[in-house]
Design a protein around this motif. Sequence first.
Motif, PDB file in Angstrom:
ATOM      1  N   PHE A  74      61.906  15.136  57.668  1.00 20.87           N
ATOM      2  CA  PHE A  74      60.814  14.263  57.237  1.00 20.87           C
ATOM      3  C   PHE A  74      59.463  14.860  57.601  1.00 20.87           C
ATOM      4  O   PHE A  74      58.548  14.891  56.782  1.00 20.87           O
ATOM      5  N   ILE A  75      59.362  15.383  58.827  1.00 22.93           N
ATOM      6  CA  ILE A  75      58.097  15.968  59.272  1.00 22.93           C
ATOM      7  C   ILE A  75      57.728  17.176  58.416  1.00 22.93           C
ATOM      8  O   ILE A  75      56.588  17.317  57.970  1.00 22.93           O
ATOM      9  N   LEU A  76      58.702  18.040  58.141  1.00 26.00           N
ATOM     10  CA  LEU A  76      58.417  19.230  57.351  1.00 26.00           C
ATOM     11  C   LEU A  76      58.094  18.870  55.905  1.00 26.00           C
ATOM     12  O   LEU A  76      57.219  19.469  55.279  1.00 26.00           O
ATOM     13  N   PHE A  77      58.782  17.867  55.361  1.00 28.63           N
ATOM     14  CA  PHE A  77      58.477  17.395  54.010  1.00 28.63           C
ATOM     15  C   PHE A  77      57.092  16.794  53.955  1.00 28.63           C
ATOM     16  O   PHE A  77      56.300  17.044  53.049  1.00 28.63           O
ATOM     17  N   TYR A  78      56.778  16.015  54.981  1.00 27.70           N
ATOM     18  CA  TYR A  78      55.474  15.365  55.048  1.00 27.70           C
ATOM     19  C   TYR A  78      54.379  16.415  55.128  1.00 27.70           C
ATOM     20  O   TYR A  78      53.341  16.319  54.490  1.00 27.70           O
ATOM     21  N   PHE A  79      54.655  17.458  55.909  1.00 29.04           N
ATOM     22  CA  PHE A  79      53.679  18.528  56.095  1.00 29.04           C
ATOM     23  C   PHE A  79      53.451  19.308  54.808  1.00 29.04           C
ATOM     24  O   PHE A  79      52.333  19.733  54.524  1.00 29.04           O
ATOM     25  N   SER A  80      54.519  19.495  54.001  1.00 26.76           N
ATOM     26  CA  SER A  80      54.406  20.336  52.820  1.00 26.76           C
ATOM     27  C   SER A  80      53.374  19.813  51.840  1.00 26.76           C
ATOM     28  O   SER A  80      52.754  20.571  51.100  1.00 26.76           O
ATOM     29  N   GLY A  81      53.158  18.496  51.835  1.00 26.76           N
ATOM     30  CA  GLY A  81      52.171  17.914  50.932  1.00 26.76           C
ATOM     31  C   GLY A  81      50.751  18.263  51.301  1.00 26.76           C
ATOM     32  O   GLY A  81      49.816  18.047  50.528  1.00 26.76           O
ATOM     33  N   PHE A  82      50.551  18.833  52.482  1.00 26.87           N
ATOM     34  CA  PHE A  82      49.203  19.158  52.938  1.00 26.87           C
ATOM     35  C   PHE A  82      49.008  20.672  53.063  1.00 26.87           C
ATOM     36  O   PHE A  82      48.068  21.130  53.692  1.00 26.87           O
ATOM     37  N   SER A  83      49.918  21.451  52.430  1.00 28.12           N
ATOM     38  CA  SER A  83      49.872  22.895  52.598  1.00 28.12           C
ATOM     39  C   SER A  83      48.580  23.500  52.063  1.00 28.12           C
ATOM     40  O   SER A  83      48.172  24.568  52.485  1.00 28.12           O
ATOM     41  N   GLN A  84      47.904  22.808  51.144  1.00 22.01           N
ATOM     42  CA  GLN A  84      46.672  23.353  50.587  1.00 22.01           C
ATOM     43  C   GLN A  84      45.544  23.364  51.613  1.00 22.01           C
ATOM     44  O   GLN A  84      44.513  23.953  51.386  1.00 22.01           O
ATOM     45  N   LYS A  85      45.734  22.725  52.742  1.00 12.77           N
ATOM     46  CA  LYS A  85      44.701  22.685  53.769  1.00 12.77           C
ATOM     47  C   LYS A  85      44.905  23.758  54.825  1.00 12.77           C
ATOM     48  O   LYS A  85      44.258  23.743  55.859  1.00 12.77           O
ATOM     49  N   ILE A  86      45.810  24.680  54.580  1.00 10.32           N
ATOM     50  CA  ILE A  86      46.065  25.768  55.510  1.00 10.32           C
ATOM     51  C   ILE A  86      45.245  26.997  55.120  1.00 10.32           C
ATOM     52  O   ILE A  86      45.247  27.417  53.968  1.00 10.32           O
ATOM     53  N   ILE A  87      44.544  27.536  56.102  1.00  9.59           N
ATOM     54  CA  ILE A  87      43.719  28.727  55.881  1.00  9.59           C
ATOM     55  C   ILE A  87      44.339  29.895  56.636  1.00  9.59           C
ATOM     56  O   ILE A  87      44.596  29.799  57.843  1.00  9.59           O
TER      57      ILE A  87
END
Length: 385
Positions: free
Chosen positions: A10-23
């Motif tokens: 769940f945490i990794l799935f939840y995180f994947s939706g915010f991958s565009q905020k990774i620099i």
Amino acid sequence: MIKKSLTLIFILFYFSGFSQKIIQQALESEILETTRNIKIYIPEGYEKDSIKNYPLAIVLDEDYLFDIYVGNAILFSKKDKAPKQIVVGISMEKTKGQDVSFDINSGKLSTTAGYFYNFIRDEVVFYMESNYRTSPFITLVGDGYSANLITHFLGENTAFINSFICINPSFSDFIGSELISYNLEKFGREDNTFYFYTNNVSSFSAEKQVKIDQIQKGLATLDMKNFNVINDVINTPSSISAIGEAIPRAMTKIFEVYSAISKEEYEENIKDLAPSDAIYYLENKYLEIEFLFGSNLGIRETDIYAIESIVIEKENGDKLRDFGKMILKLFPTSPLGDYYIGRYYETGKMFKKALNYYKIGYGKMDPSDPNADAFYENILRLGGQ
């Protein structure tokens, strides 16, 4: 085991939706005389608010700890259990042996580890503070030998790390004497708050468990209100699964002050307070949140209601006005501050003043607010006085 796996998924799935905020950033280092890759997570809403600052978390062992930490950071902030954080992960996949090495005969960092230590302190922190809106609250996170490296930051003359998360620590044999040499009592003289987390694991070797247990017992003897020692023991057959448990367990304690007042907090710290002390407790809680995390939350209504009965029922409600003033000070847009001041005056039969505050409070409310009609009844009740 299935439950733990589902939580991680769940945490990794939840995180994947915010991958565009990774620099991804290649940071030029004069200290290391090379470039070091870092990965930066920027929380949702960062671009929309040009004033708000965010706590900074520096995660070593970026190749496997970064995603887990960010996933938990997102989850905790969404559940209002922690502020949003800026997270920077430092790549160590090819250099860890050099980055965290130490002299087995003294426990002192090797030359290369000393350079890496200075890189974190003088270049990573400087880069993040210069380029992003960070609050003064800094967290360091590391696993195994990286956790041992983190403990050396306790020796800084001027404390600038607020929380040390040492996961599955592989301490040197000299860790006890090293901690003593750091004069940890100095933290008690700082106008700041600190957290030191370590975990033991049931699957560690007997020797390693004894070493961590001894350190934890030694740290437990420290008696400083602003230096919070979090000694954890995780029962699991795998040190890998302990990582997934340690991070949220550490966050729960480190960001406890940020969370809304829980039943446990009320029972332990609030229920027996006098009204003036309860008001001070609540005000100080939110001032500390703003100071530590750069988060101006106003006051959660649930926390206002948590101490409402103390203020109303004790001392004949004489502190209602102080309660209202405190709310208006920290949360001026809330109608509740005006309500409690109005109630104070109504109790004292000063109906004109009470009516005035009730009107001010009602004027702050959205007509669609389900509580608006109930609030307006205060005005109708006193309109004929």
